[in-house]
Write a protein that holds these residues in place. Structure first.
Motif, PDB file in Angstrom:
ATOM      1  N   UNK B  46     -27.143  99.181  72.131  1.00 26.97           N
ATOM      2  CA  UNK B  46     -26.400  97.929  72.236  1.00 26.97           C
ATOM      3  C   UNK B  46     -27.280  96.714  72.450  1.00 26.97           C
ATOM      4  N   UNK B  47     -28.599  96.914  72.395  1.00 30.73           N
ATOM      5  CA  UNK B  47     -29.533  95.841  72.752  1.00 30.73           C
ATOM      6  C   UNK B  47     -29.811  94.884  71.600  1.00 30.73           C
ATOM      7  N   UNK B  48     -30.157  93.646  71.954  1.00 28.00           N
ATOM      8  CA  UNK B  48     -30.410  92.600  70.961  1.00 28.00           C
ATOM      9  C   UNK B  48     -31.871  92.149  70.952  1.00 28.00           C
ATOM     10  N   UNK B  49     -32.683  92.715  71.817  1.00 24.98           N
ATOM     11  CA  UNK B  49     -34.112  92.388  71.816  1.00 24.98           C
ATOM     12  C   UNK B  49     -34.852  93.710  71.963  1.00 24.98           C
ATOM     13  N   UNK B  50     -35.424  94.036  73.081  1.00 26.69           N
ATOM     14  CA  UNK B  50     -36.142  95.301  73.214  1.00 26.69           C
ATOM     15  C   UNK B  50     -35.185  96.437  73.611  1.00 26.69           C
ATOM     16  N   UNK B  51     -35.300  97.588  72.980  1.00 28.91           N
ATOM     17  CA  UNK B  51     -34.581  98.779  73.441  1.00 28.91           C
ATOM     18  C   UNK B  51     -35.418  99.447  74.532  1.00 28.91           C
ATOM     19  N   UNK B  52     -35.151 100.713  74.837  1.00 28.24           N
ATOM     20  CA  UNK B  52     -35.966 101.448  75.794  1.00 28.24           C
ATOM     21  C   UNK B  52     -35.223 101.801  77.070  1.00 28.24           C
ATOM     22  N   UNK B 254     -34.296  92.182  77.992  1.00 28.02           N
ATOM     23  CA  UNK B 254     -34.254  90.743  77.754  1.00 28.02           C
ATOM     24  C   UNK B 254     -34.549  89.994  79.040  1.00 28.02           C
ATOM     25  N   UNK B 255     -35.815  89.955  79.443  1.00 32.48           N
ATOM     26  CA  UNK B 255     -36.188  89.287  80.691  1.00 32.48           C
ATOM     27  C   UNK B 255     -35.877  87.799  80.623  1.00 32.48           C
TER      28      UNK B 255
ATOM     29  N   UNK D  54     -37.829  98.832  65.812  1.00 25.92           N
ATOM     30  CA  UNK D  54     -37.279  97.539  65.410  1.00 25.92           C
ATOM     31  C   UNK D  54     -38.362  96.463  65.389  1.00 25.92           C
ATOM     32  N   UNK D  55     -39.427  96.679  66.143  1.00 25.37           N
ATOM     33  CA  UNK D  55     -40.529  95.716  66.116  1.00 25.37           C
ATOM     34  C   UNK D  55     -41.617  96.117  65.109  1.00 25.37           C
ATOM     35  N   UNK D 100     -26.394  95.198  65.846  1.00 24.50           N
ATOM     36  CA  UNK D 100     -26.499  96.223  66.892  1.00 24.50           C
ATOM     37  C   UNK D 100     -25.173  96.961  67.050  1.00 24.50           C
ATOM     38  N   UNK D 101     -25.273  98.211  67.359  1.00 23.29           N
ATOM     39  CA  UNK D 101     -24.159  99.174  67.506  1.00 23.29           C
ATOM     40  C   UNK D 101     -23.501  99.535  66.171  1.00 23.29           C
TER      41      UNK D 101
ATOM     42  N   UNK E  12     -30.248  88.591  64.849  1.00 19.44           N
ATOM     43  CA  UNK E  12     -30.573  88.911  66.239  1.00 19.44           C
ATOM     44  C   UNK E  12     -31.999  88.459  66.544  1.00 19.44           C
ATOM     45  N   UNK E  13     -32.299  88.256  67.796  1.00 20.88           N
ATOM     46  CA  UNK E  13     -33.643  87.767  68.134  1.00 20.88           C
ATOM     47  C   UNK E  13     -34.786  88.590  67.540  1.00 20.88           C
ATOM     48  N   UNK E  14     -34.637  89.912  67.485  1.00 15.00           N
ATOM     49  CA  UNK E  14     -35.780  90.714  67.023  1.00 15.00           C
ATOM     50  C   UNK E  14     -35.931  90.733  65.507  1.00 15.00           C
ATOM     51  N   UNK E  66     -36.889  85.258  71.018  1.00 11.91           N
ATOM     52  CA  UNK E  66     -35.939  85.853  71.970  1.00 11.91           C
ATOM     53  C   UNK E  66     -34.808  84.884  72.291  1.00 11.91           C
TER      54      UNK E  66
END
Lengths: 318, 318, 318, 318, 318, 318
Positions: B46-52, B254-255, D54-55, D100-101, E12-14, E66
């Motif tokens: 569900x993430x929009x930047x980094x997964x993990x 997403x910091x 994704x990166x 996403x998703x 998306x940002x990425x 981001x």
């Protein structure tokens, strides 16, 4: 008073052998001529979570070179003082000999190093290593008169004995408190769960400790906090880098959130240096392998160099 | 009440299998006997930047062992309380089953886990995974009576729908607000640009949200902030680790700079635990692969263990 | 023979508690029912360069879950064999209790674990920890009949005593060779400078060692290399991860360039498993904190799982 | 044929915007004028272990600038050829839109990008993302005539369906083999345990696959290996970076030891480019966050640029 | 005013090419049509500790994506303002050409870029590179009328000359102060030992500098701090990322403990943007290779985007 | 011949100040008494991709201590030789003075250091720094008689001039070839695209170079490769660490896949040391900040120590 870059070499921080502050290295401990004697104590078998403090001395030494721009002293514009003029003789003794699998042997070698520094009339500054290296440091003061200990740390380190362990990194303050020449302890920064259980806190207080958390210290403020430390005493400072917030000191074995920020500790140290006699220092638990950005080793070096500046400024160095 | 190290094993933090807090593992969800049931929800699609965040449950579990010194409870010298005595039964359920490429299937499995915990009378504590895992968590409360949601987060997460997406990590608070049994939301820590646009804030307020930024929370102070949360309510706490400052919680997708420091959140949680009934908890968005020093997983574990201590102390655990 | 994903859960590798291979955890060593008993030995105070092997057991366990896709056995298309069918019972014993600052106490606890595994009729597989943990492992075989040791390692580890140290990670092969029930050693992969000096090599040969470097092993080829190992012997395999090239095994205390690549060791192990009886295994010196990409822990898990597959295939598992 | 540094700018590798090879960026896919069209496909929700691919597109693009020294073409002294002269028009399309998703929506957008490249008469080169992005790539070839697939990979990726999943990164080769215009597959590098079980191998062979492990490929040698691939065919190459040894390609989701070294793959690609018509390329599973040294992204860029050089040299570019 | 995700792509940002804020790239500096012109200045040969700022422009660009969620502007709920509406034209010029081993040549190319931005009537925003890149930036203002410099930095950077060096990263503020059109400097955040010695501070004050440390700035508070800056002046802002605390900005060459936290700088910048005319900006010393978590590049992007928002909000952008 | 651990200290590798091999430090270059003089040359402004080689000397020095176990010489069981007996006097000169922004000044200081070593009759061993530091090294041999250069490197480094640059890390071999006392070059390991274009290869050959790629070297084998180097010549060895495969040497500025493995280079060096007179050595381009596991610095130290062992064994050291 000459800047070194005026005579031949620019000596940028990244250039040269990494002794502490690029100061002279004197491996012959019988020939020490110094005001400050830096001793590495790369022992980390006393740890209960991550090891790695064995590389603390090398890491702090290398980081200390960042503050070496060849100036004759370190000018601080806030205080308008040039600290650590050339007249303050700092010498790097190298490291105490460590014997793997042998805690007592390693501790004995550290003790010998501190005794050599004291014998030479130098202020001993020990870079750990885990906090258990404080045990031989304090032992070495048995013929030096009374001392009061100022511990800055996240953990109380007051475990007496468990499963036979008496000289691990959870035990040093208990061992110190047992010494007849240790007249008391001020333990600042203590917070969160640690290897010391409830009874350890009771024992500490019974044996003369004043325990102050980070939040309590903040509420007191620097001046009131300083008032909790005996004035004019002979102070031994033991600084566990995990007293600081993991945000600036992640490179340590047992990080604990909610720690001190930079100026909180710096101002405490400056106050103590002004009001008391500092007779010994150790800085422990720096583990460079958990410090990918170098923040922790730079912090340790910066704090040590400032503290030494405060001490010798109070002693009237020019 | 015995310390485990009194009976056979020292069990240092670095020793042993990494269940949450080294507590018992119960994979049979029909046989749960627990006051607290820990469930991993390793979903991060569900993430929009980094997964993990899929490795969040494992990371938090391992970090939680740092606080396991074998003591019978966690003594806090500031409160003079031993939290989480042996009488509080914490059980690790393991992880909900995740099906890659299938958001709905994975969410359904998380929902089933939370329902199992509730059925057993345990407090469900879900470790994400990304913030979308809150959606099935809230769904599982549809037969539990009214709840108020306390969200601690950098982001509002109030997007309704965009490009068909309704169950990503930008949507959970909107989904929660739509539930009839969710009587309101307090959203604390919200700051900076995020996937929620201006209209999302308007919608949130219209649907019963109270939105408070980090600076606003600081200006209020803990007591006034607590006064913004209904007293005596049944509270579900959803804690996105990015509510914290990246200085202590870099290990997240997403910091966002300007976040909370440790005690700000801890004191809020302590206050809520004292004044309200905590009925469910999730802690999300811990991504250990972006946490090279371990600061973030240690923070997550430290906050969760403290929060559980506060909750059961308020319930009178001894 | 059913795949686990046919009955309820997909159980992707990243899901679930990290026991070895996601196999059952049995902390009651008197109740072991297993063909293979996995024991963690997180002791690293025997190291002479970087520590960190204390996190080896956890690291190898977590990496082992990558190979857990829920299949009933591990199919190898090159051999056209499904290794480790469900009939092979692998159980995770958890870790031996480690006592910081106490080498002998820690070693004794490791020895007790290996004895428990042997008593249960299981093949003991010990995950270190540094190579000194091999010392108690070998001690535990004192009532098991004669064994031959196959060491795969960069270093000879044949120091007798220096500064009083006899149980560090430079000593284990010397300690093993002293045992009357150790009939000989084959030491493969030995190269470069190490803590063993010239006289150590002479001693080793005098005490029954056959020393083979990486280049010598390559020149021999797998078959001729296997011919240097007694046929039909009861073999104890001690595998130091630094036998491998640092390119694939950087996460170790004392890396040494010029090491083995993956198939070189795998084929040696497959040959030994076919021609001899494997009675015990340890895999040591995995230090996950020096393994930023996970390459080393994945290697250790992959080699161990394959080796177990070879052993039980040779024993006729179906 | 001019070097760019002869006209104004030196343009060192570290200078400038990171399009692929610093080539022009054309976001209007209806206006493509190119021999090669680079498309990023930053989708990684199909992964079963670590995400992060994704990166991949950004990582490979940035690494590709290392090989941009402003020369008019890439001179190879071993072949005495200047590859990729200015006449070969490479254009960067940017990335396919990812939702996403939503696996199907994301895949559809990738498919649209590949169709746009084909419509423009360009060779489509897709940078993943996880291996599931191959599924829409192959779909886009449904009106292009027959193709043969050369897969270079550690894993067979031939799972039909499990728990409803048909479009994850374990499924693409099965999906490809189902297409009537895919006349066969050559699957090279396959090794070790993966998500494909025994029956998957049987299915693959039944559906026209030729499966070759790393060791089998080495034993054959490049020429014999090339002989296993149809001569003069229209070849689609799908290169999973985990085909390579983790020693040079650690930055990937599911590393597998025992992989190919650099020249093994390079010479295979050179041979195929000389003997067949390359009609499409994807390079997948590069996850820069697991690549602390940059080795993996540099490898991916180096292989792609060389492969494109071989293809257009075979087509007579000057 | 349309959100980009309403018309075709979610973006998306990425996803996508990393120009600053995903804004248009215009390599033809004679064709700039922009309100803001972003110029990378990847030069780091002026450093005295760690290099690596050459990758600053790329790092900040990637982090800036981001904050790109496709919204038409950046909504801030605290201010209830949508900053940077579509009407504000931001263009990425790419990087100035850098010539290794040639400081003057590289600086000249940076100067040319800033002049081009000014000629186009755009606000020049330069991303370093080390702080020496400020020297050509200031030179480019020689025909722009008087400016006042606001430096936010840990270090005074006021060395005149040492060993012949006049254009390193310790010299820029001295070089600036020498320009007749620089009417004064406000230097905020200055602390600790640096390459500027005592006499440098005296020179700075003599040449019109107001020097304020972090602690002094905190004691003043934002409003009183702002009062130290000329009202209504034409301000050039030079922001060295090491002004911030290493806890949030470790990715820099010469970190210095005790720095600013996020909102301290943000509120200063907001105040200046409201009360003065901002005519030029540089942000320097971001070294992504020392920033393993991405905290520093995210901070740099977040601060720059907010500052631009403040500037154009003050100019009445809608 | 005594082992140091027989007299007082065990001196484990992790203990002590990091001079090269823990050998004596002699900052007074007029007082050198040595067979080998180690000089650090921490200059990296000549790089075209990643900098960071300025920390090469410190990194290699620290790694070199891993091979210091206190033995009186380094025993190699494959050769049955104890290399580097105590009679071989190795002295660490420290670093040449580096002046930031000043390439020529820095190079001049390096040249002065090499001249001092030669004047003292010592073998100069320079640790870079980027490959441009070879330029002053070769200059220092202008009064030493004819030399032949053996370059082991990925890149030809034969650019004459571009944008005025003549002393960057792409130029040294061209500069060397121009010297009248350089009678020829053997350039081994050259591969892939680099800053040298086609004409550079032609120029090199015209000026006396023999260019051999990694694959060509492998095909030749060590003996035939040695036959390409003049027998009995006075050889200057310049070893760029990127000659090695990035799998073992990632810590460098411009990694290039397909490089040498450990023994390939070691055996070449051993052969040259046996058949020729080694008159100077530099090892360059080690950048520790890109070497998270320490593999590269360990490799550099291991190769240098072995090479010195071979040289002095050939000279009859005992």
């Amino acid at each position: 008073m000459a800047n070194s870059y005026d005579s031949g070499r620019l000596d940028l921080p990244f250039v040269g052998i990494s002794t502490f502050g690029k100061r002279p290295y004197q491996p012959d401990w019988n020939a020490l001529e110094a005001d400050v004697a830096i001793l590495g104590a790369p022992f980390d078998a006393g740890t209960q979570w991550r090891a790695g403090a064995r590389f603390g001395p090398r890491g702090v030494r290398e980081a200390s070179t960042l503050f070496s721009f060849g100036h004759a002293g370190a000018y601080d514009h806030e205080d308008d003082v040039t600290y650590l003029p050339a007249s303050v003789r700092i010498v790097d003794m190298g490291d105490a000999d460590i014997i793997h699998t042998d805690t007592e042997g390693s501790h004995a070698n550290i003790e010998a190093g501190v005794r050599a520094a004291l014998r030479a009339g130098a202020l001993p500054v020990v870079i750990g290593g885990d906090h258990s290296v404080n045990i031989p440091c304090i032992r070495a003061f048995d013929d030096q008169g009374d001392i009061h200990i100022l511990q800055i740390d996240a953990h109380l380190d007051f475990v007496d004995e468990r499963h036979g362990v008496r000289h691990g990194h959870g035990n040093p303050m208990r061992r110190a408190a047992e010494q007849p020449y240790v007249t008391g302890l001020t333990q600042v920064g203590i917070r969160n769960v640690s290897s010391t259980a409830r009874e350890g806190y009771a024992d500490a207080r019974a044996m003369g400790s004043d325990i102050i958390s980070v939040r309590q210290a903040r509420e007191l403020g620097t001046q009131a906090l300083l008032a909790r430390i005996p004035v004019g005493a002979r102070i031994y400072i033991t600084l566990d880098i995990d007293a600081f917030c993991p945000s600036i000191a992640p490179g340590t074995g047992t990080p604990s959130h909610g720690g001190f920020l930079y100026y909180e500790v710096l101002e405490l140290l400056q106050g103590v240096a002004q009001g008391d006699e500092i007779v010994g220092i150790d800085l422990v638990e720096v583990a460079p392998d958990y410090d990918p950005t170098g923040s922790t080793t730079v912090l340790a070096a910066q704090v040590l160099l400032n503290l030494l500046g405060f001490v010798f400024h109070a002693r009237g160095a020019e």
